[in-house]
Design a protein around this motif. Structure first.
Motif, PDB file in Angstrom:
ATOM      1  N   ASP A  66     -11.556 -15.339  -2.809  1.00 16.75           N
ATOM      2  CA  ASP A  66     -10.185 -15.315  -2.299  1.00 16.75           C
ATOM      3  C   ASP A  66      -9.497 -13.953  -2.348  1.00 16.75           C
ATOM      4  O   ASP A  66      -8.394 -13.807  -1.828  1.00 16.75           O
ATOM      5  N   VAL A  67     -10.124 -12.939  -2.930  1.00 12.80           N
ATOM      6  CA  VAL A  67      -9.493 -11.622  -2.989  1.00 12.80           C
ATOM      7  C   VAL A  67      -9.398 -11.012  -1.591  1.00 12.80           C
ATOM      8  O   VAL A  67      -8.345 -10.494  -1.197  1.00 12.80           O
ATOM      9  N   ILE A  68     -10.477 -11.075  -0.833  1.00 10.63           N
ATOM     10  CA  ILE A  68     -10.459 -10.498   0.516  1.00 10.63           C
ATOM     11  C   ILE A  68      -9.477 -11.273   1.392  1.00 10.63           C
ATOM     12  O   ILE A  68      -8.717 -10.673   2.166  1.00 10.63           O
ATOM     13  N   ALA A  69      -9.455 -12.591   1.269  1.00 12.01           N
ATOM     14  CA  ALA A  69      -8.511 -13.402   2.041  1.00 12.01           C
ATOM     15  C   ALA A  69      -7.074 -13.063   1.662  1.00 12.01           C
ATOM     16  O   ALA A  69      -6.187 -13.029   2.525  1.00 12.01           O
ATOM     17  N   THR A  70      -6.835 -12.776   0.393  1.00 10.93           N
ATOM     18  CA  THR A  70      -5.494 -12.382  -0.039  1.00 10.93           C
ATOM     19  C   THR A  70      -5.096 -11.060   0.610  1.00 10.93           C
ATOM     20  O   THR A  70      -3.956 -10.894   1.059  1.00 10.93           O
ATOM     21  N   ASP A  78       3.472  -7.748  -6.674  1.00  9.60           N
ATOM     22  CA  ASP A  78       2.666  -6.975  -5.715  1.00  9.60           C
ATOM     23  C   ASP A  78       1.567  -7.894  -5.188  1.00  9.60           C
ATOM     24  O   ASP A  78       0.685  -8.308  -5.936  1.00  9.60           O
ATOM     25  N   LEU A  79       1.638  -8.227  -3.917  1.00 16.21           N
ATOM     26  CA  LEU A  79       0.674  -9.143  -3.309  1.00 16.21           C
ATOM     27  C   LEU A  79      -0.658  -8.479  -2.963  1.00 16.21           C
ATOM     28  O   LEU A  79      -1.636  -9.175  -2.715  1.00 16.21           O
ATOM     29  N   TRP A  80      -0.692  -7.156  -2.917  1.00 17.29           N
ATOM     30  CA  TRP A  80      -1.915  -6.443  -2.532  1.00 17.29           C
ATOM     31  C   TRP A  80      -2.944  -6.602  -3.649  1.00 17.29           C
ATOM     32  O   TRP A  80      -2.690  -6.216  -4.801  1.00 17.29           O
ATOM     33  N   PRO A  81      -4.140  -7.157  -3.362  1.00 17.03           N
ATOM     34  CA  PRO A  81      -5.089  -7.503  -4.427  1.00 17.03           C
ATOM     35  C   PRO A  81      -6.053  -6.381  -4.835  1.00 17.03           C
ATOM     36  O   PRO A  81      -6.850  -6.576  -5.752  1.00 17.03           O
ATOM     37  N   PHE A  82      -5.990  -5.240  -4.179  1.00 15.30           N
ATOM     38  CA  PHE A  82      -6.970  -4.179  -4.432  1.00 15.30           C
ATOM     39  C   PHE A  82      -6.342  -3.027  -5.213  1.00 15.30           C
ATOM     40  O   PHE A  82      -5.123  -2.887  -5.275  1.00 15.30           O
TER      41      PHE A  82
END
Length: 175
Positions: A34-38, A59-63
């Motif tokens: 789900d990280v890439i989908a996020t 912060d919604l950005w997962p990377f």
């Protein structure tokens, strides 16, 4: 623009991510589910929305790196291609899971048959006929292949079966 040309853009963006950024299946497998989908969902949201949420302390950005916003349309194409990447990762995980189940089942079949006194030759015959195995003998060596796993032994058919079971068990434990 037609839907098919938009889909083509999404596919082209996915190819660009793989070829230019190195975001291939191996790279994607290093991310938790789900990280890439996020990341894709982040790009799908308007920039004003993600900025507002970030100002609220989330912060919604997962990377680890910072998002690279472009124009709204370009961000939506990138979002869709990241969703495609997530689906590819799900499919790959399912294949690995299915393979693990297949390896386990075949190990159990072989061990059970040998424990019940069937000869190695008879077990191999069944595995070839019913489960897609293959066995080749050449230069004093047996090559046994089942469920995408090949084992080579010189000590005979029972040794090749036991060697395959040991190798398959090791793969299952590593999965």
């Amino acid at each position: 623009m037609s839907a098919s040309s938009i889909v083509k853009e999404i596919v082209q963006e996915r190819q660009r991510q793989i070829e230019d950024e190195g975001y291939d299946a191996h790279h994607d497998s290093l991310h938790d589910p789900d990280v890439i989908a996020t990341g894709g969902a982040f790009y799908a949201l308007p920039e004003e929305t993600t900025d507002w949420v970030k100002a609220k302390g989330v912060d919604l950005w997962p990377f680890d790196d910072q998002p690279k916003r472009k124009d709204r349309r370009r961000d939506l194409i990138r979002a869709a291609s990241m969703i495609v990447a997530e689906i590819e990762q799900l499919d790959d995980t399912k294949k690995k899971s299915d393979r693990t189940v297949t390896l386990k089942a075949n190990v159990e079949r072989i061990k059970y048959a040998l424990e019940k006194g069937q000869t190695a030759a008879a077990v191999i015959d069944v595995m070839v006929a019913e489960h897609g195995a293959s066995i080749v003998f050449g230069n004093g060596t047996y090559h046994f292949r089942l469920a995408g796993l090949t084992v080579t032994r010189t000590a005979g058919k029972e040794a090749v079966l036991k060697g395959w079971c040991a190798a398959a068990t090791k793969k299952v434990e590593a999965a």
